[in-house]
Scaffold this motif. Structure first.
Motif, PDB file in Angstrom:
ATOM      1  N   GLU A 169      -1.867  10.077   3.991  1.00 17.52           N
ATOM      2  CA  GLU A 169      -2.627  10.604   2.822  1.00 17.52           C
ATOM      3  C   GLU A 169      -3.410   9.225   2.049  1.00 17.52           C
ATOM      4  O   GLU A 169      -4.470   9.719   1.506  1.00 17.52           O
ATOM      5  CB  GLU A 169      -1.487  10.777   1.684  1.00 17.52           C
ATOM      6  CG  GLU A 169      -0.550  11.929   1.820  1.00 17.52           C
ATOM      7  CD  GLU A 169       0.658  11.839   1.026  1.00 17.52           C
ATOM      8  OE1 GLU A 169       0.770  10.895   0.173  1.00 17.52           O
ATOM      9  OE2 GLU A 169       1.617  12.755   1.113  1.00 17.52           O
ATOM     10  N   LYS A 170      -3.234   8.349   2.640  1.00 12.70           N
ATOM     11  CA  LYS A 170      -4.121   7.083   2.220  1.00 12.70           C
ATOM     12  C   LYS A 170      -5.300   6.937   2.990  1.00 12.70           C
ATOM     13  O   LYS A 170      -6.014   5.947   2.838  1.00 12.70           O
ATOM     14  CB  LYS A 170      -3.431   5.886   1.823  1.00 12.70           C
ATOM     15  CG  LYS A 170      -2.580   6.052   0.657  1.00 12.70           C
ATOM     16  CD  LYS A 170      -1.796   4.681   0.323  1.00 12.70           C
ATOM     17  CE  LYS A 170      -0.689   4.949  -0.627  1.00 12.70           C
ATOM     18  NZ  LYS A 170      -1.121   4.627  -2.034  1.00 12.70           N
TER      19      LYS A 170
ATOM     20  N   LEU B  40       1.048  -1.140  -0.104  1.00 10.26           N
ATOM     21  CA  LEU B  40      -0.034   0.022  -0.107  1.00 10.26           C
ATOM     22  C   LEU B  40       0.737   1.340  -0.048  1.00 10.26           C
ATOM     23  O   LEU B  40       0.485   2.302  -0.753  1.00 10.26           O
ATOM     24  CB  LEU B  40      -1.063  -0.253   1.162  1.00 10.26           C
ATOM     25  CG  LEU B  40      -1.817  -1.222   1.473  1.00 10.26           C
ATOM     26  CD1 LEU B  40      -2.505  -1.204   2.594  1.00 10.26           C
ATOM     27  CD2 LEU B  40      -2.785  -1.337   0.087  1.00 10.26           C
ATOM     28  N   ALA B  41       2.092   1.115   0.665  1.00  9.22           N
ATOM     29  CA  ALA B  41       2.867   2.360   0.704  1.00  9.22           C
ATOM     30  C   ALA B  41       4.306   2.005   1.305  1.00  9.22           C
ATOM     31  O   ALA B  41       4.279   0.884   1.733  1.00  9.22           O
ATOM     32  CB  ALA B  41       2.269   3.238   1.676  1.00  9.22           C
TER      33      ALA B  41
ATOM     34  N   ARG C 110       2.751   9.108   4.115  1.00  9.32           N
ATOM     35  CA  ARG C 110       2.220   8.349   3.138  1.00  9.32           C
ATOM     36  C   ARG C 110       1.028   7.650   3.451  1.00  9.32           C
ATOM     37  O   ARG C 110      -0.110   7.523   2.962  1.00  9.32           O
ATOM     38  CB  ARG C 110       3.292   7.546   2.462  1.00  9.32           C
ATOM     39  CG  ARG C 110       4.337   8.498   1.952  1.00  9.32           C
ATOM     40  CD  ARG C 110       5.238   7.580   1.015  1.00  9.32           C
ATOM     41  NE  ARG C 110       5.926   8.337   0.035  1.00  9.32           N
ATOM     42  CZ  ARG C 110       6.890   7.773  -0.458  1.00  9.32           C
ATOM     43  NH1 ARG C 110       7.459   6.610  -0.486  1.00  9.32           N
ATOM     44  NH2 ARG C 110       7.843   8.711  -1.172  1.00  9.32           N
ATOM     45  N   CYS C 111       0.985   7.135   4.616  1.00  9.17           N
ATOM     46  CA  CYS C 111      -0.320   6.343   5.318  1.00  9.17           C
ATOM     47  C   CYS C 111      -1.493   7.379   5.541  1.00  9.17           C
ATOM     48  O   CYS C 111      -2.580   6.948   5.240  1.00  9.17           O
ATOM     49  CB  CYS C 111       0.129   5.741   6.469  1.00  9.17           C
ATOM     50  SG  CYS C 111       1.130   4.290   6.583  1.00  9.17           S
TER      51      CYS C 111
END
Length: 86
Positions: A51-52, A15-16, A48-49
């Motif tokens: 952002e998702k 996922l990232a 980044r997490c």
């Protein structure tokens, strides 16, 4: 160098990810000590997490020792500072 991946075990997809070799960190992490570079990578994976829309994860060290002042601990600290919970 240090890297981290966020993987969905059920679907088997990444996922990232983040690494001290990531272009946006390469200069800063390259000039930093191992612990500081790990902390920067942790912050990046946390961002980044976020952002998702991912807030909570399971932290799997893959057998690496979690020393109080070690690189794995610094990566975890950076991720927590960025808002990731585990």
């Amino acid at each position: 160098n240090i890297s981290v991946q966020l993987i969905d075990d059920v679907q088997g997809v990444t996922l990232a990810s983040a690494s001290s070799l990531t272009p946006e960190l390469r200069k800063e992490a390259g000039d930093a000590s191992g612990n500081k570079a790990a902390n920067l990578v942790g912050k990046l994976i946390g961002e980044r997490c976020k952002e998702k829309g991912i807030e909570k994860v399971v932290f799997d060290r893959n057998g690496f020792i979690y020393k109080k002042k070690g690189r794995i601990a610094m990566l975890a600290e950076g991720a927590r500072k960025a808002g990731l919970k585990f």
